[in-house]
Design a protein around this motif. Sequence first.
Motif, PDB file in Angstrom:
ATOM      1  N   THR A  45      -3.700 -14.957   4.315  1.00  0.00           N
ATOM      2  CA  THR A  45      -4.757 -15.604   4.805  1.00  0.00           C
ATOM      3  C   THR A  45      -5.303 -16.514   3.854  1.00  0.00           C
ATOM      4  OG1 THR A  45      -5.540 -13.444   5.843  1.00  0.00           O
ATOM      5  CG2 THR A  45      -7.223 -14.973   5.231  1.00  0.00           C
ATOM      6  N   ARG A  46      -5.717 -17.661   4.377  1.00  0.00           N
ATOM      7  CA  ARG A  46      -6.255 -18.631   3.290  1.00  0.00           C
ATOM      8  C   ARG A  46      -7.784 -18.344   3.320  1.00  0.00           C
ATOM      9  NH1 ARG A  46      -4.041 -24.164   6.399  1.00  0.00           N
ATOM     10  NH2 ARG A  46      -2.010 -24.155   5.113  1.00  0.00           N
ATOM     11  N   LEU A  47      -8.226 -18.379   1.659  1.00  0.00           N
ATOM     12  CA  LEU A  47      -9.561 -18.149   1.309  1.00  0.00           C
ATOM     13  C   LEU A  47     -10.110 -19.486   1.119  1.00  0.00           C
ATOM     14  CD1 LEU A  47      -8.711 -14.984  -0.768  1.00  0.00           C
ATOM     15  CD2 LEU A  47      -9.367 -15.106   1.453  1.00  0.00           C
ATOM     16  N   GLY A  48     -10.935 -19.514  -0.094  1.00  0.00           N
ATOM     17  CA  GLY A  48     -11.686 -20.594  -0.428  1.00  0.00           C
ATOM     18  C   GLY A  48     -10.705 -21.598  -1.208  1.00  0.00           C
TER      19      GLY A  48
ATOM     20  N   PHE B 195      -2.677  -8.631  -2.639  1.00  0.00           N
ATOM     21  CA  PHE B 195      -2.634  -9.505  -3.994  1.00  0.00           C
ATOM     22  C   PHE B 195      -3.225 -10.810  -3.496  1.00  0.00           C
ATOM     23  CE2 PHE B 195       1.807 -10.244  -2.655  1.00  0.00           C
ATOM     24  CZ  PHE B 195       1.802 -11.584  -2.764  1.00  0.00           C
ATOM     25  N   ARG B 196      -3.573 -11.277  -4.482  1.00  0.00           N
ATOM     26  CA  ARG B 196      -4.161 -12.943  -4.172  1.00  0.00           C
ATOM     27  C   ARG B 196      -3.366 -13.766  -4.937  1.00  0.00           C
ATOM     28  NH1 ARG B 196      -7.962 -10.210  -6.561  1.00  0.00           N
ATOM     29  NH2 ARG B 196      -8.295 -11.680  -8.300  1.00  0.00           N
TER      30      ARG B 196
ATOM     31  N   LYS C  90      -4.734 -14.538   0.352  1.00  0.00           N
ATOM     32  CA  LYS C  90      -4.703 -13.125   0.269  1.00  0.00           C
ATOM     33  C   LYS C  90      -3.397 -12.718   1.021  1.00  0.00           C
ATOM     34  CE  LYS C  90      -6.950  -8.808   1.452  1.00  0.00           C
ATOM     35  NZ  LYS C  90      -8.358  -8.208   2.211  1.00  0.00           N
ATOM     36  N   VAL C  91      -2.694 -11.984   0.510  1.00  0.00           N
ATOM     37  CA  VAL C  91      -1.527 -11.306   1.000  1.00  0.00           C
ATOM     38  C   VAL C  91      -1.573  -9.842   1.144  1.00  0.00           C
ATOM     39  CG1 VAL C  91       0.958 -11.383   1.059  1.00  0.00           C
ATOM     40  CG2 VAL C  91      -0.273 -13.240  -0.003  1.00  0.00           C
TER      41      VAL C  91
ATOM     42  N   GLU D  85       1.786 -14.184   9.880  1.00  0.00           N
ATOM     43  CA  GLU D  85       2.503 -12.626   9.356  1.00  0.00           C
ATOM     44  C   GLU D  85       4.006 -13.042   9.089  1.00  0.00           C
ATOM     45  OE1 GLU D  85       1.699  -9.453  11.664  1.00  0.00           O
ATOM     46  OE2 GLU D  85      -0.542  -9.571  11.530  1.00  0.00           O
ATOM     47  N   ILE D  86       4.335 -12.563   8.137  1.00  0.00           N
ATOM     48  CA  ILE D  86       5.578 -12.652   7.678  1.00  0.00           C
ATOM     49  C   ILE D  86       6.292 -11.256   7.525  1.00  0.00           C
ATOM     50  CG2 ILE D  86       7.232 -13.426   5.735  1.00  0.00           C
ATOM     51  CD1 ILE D  86       5.614 -15.604   6.802  1.00  0.00           C
TER      52      ILE D  86
END
Length: 124
Positions: free
Chosen positions: A95-98, A35-36, A15-16, A80-81
């Motif tokens: 964020t890393r999701l599944g 967005f994903r 997730k960004v 964070e970028i």
Amino acid sequence: MDQDTTGEFWLYDLKVETVLDGRTPVCRHIEGESFRVEGENLVFEPGTQISMYALAALLPLLPVKQRMTDPNDWVSTDAEIACPDPHCGGRFRITRLGKRRFTHAGTTGLPDARGKAYWRSDET
């Protein structure tokens, strides 16, 4: 089973999300817009927008963030970028999701190693 013998590998979905945390944006950054990243695809909700300059800064980092990395690697810890405009307060939190399973045969372009494309795996 060993990854090398099964041809499997895993990628994180991401997730960004735009974060400002009180900083003033110069560019069009809306707090909470996101967005994903699912496999090779960028998935936007209707109405979501992102600057092409910000996206250009993010794109090289997304495949790296999708992969498994050592817990002490900066890729694992830094999320964070900054917007590429040095005067802009916009940031993008990744964020890393599944995790999602892929196979070499489903993702390669090598003719001798190719199987059914991963995005067609539900077709008969």
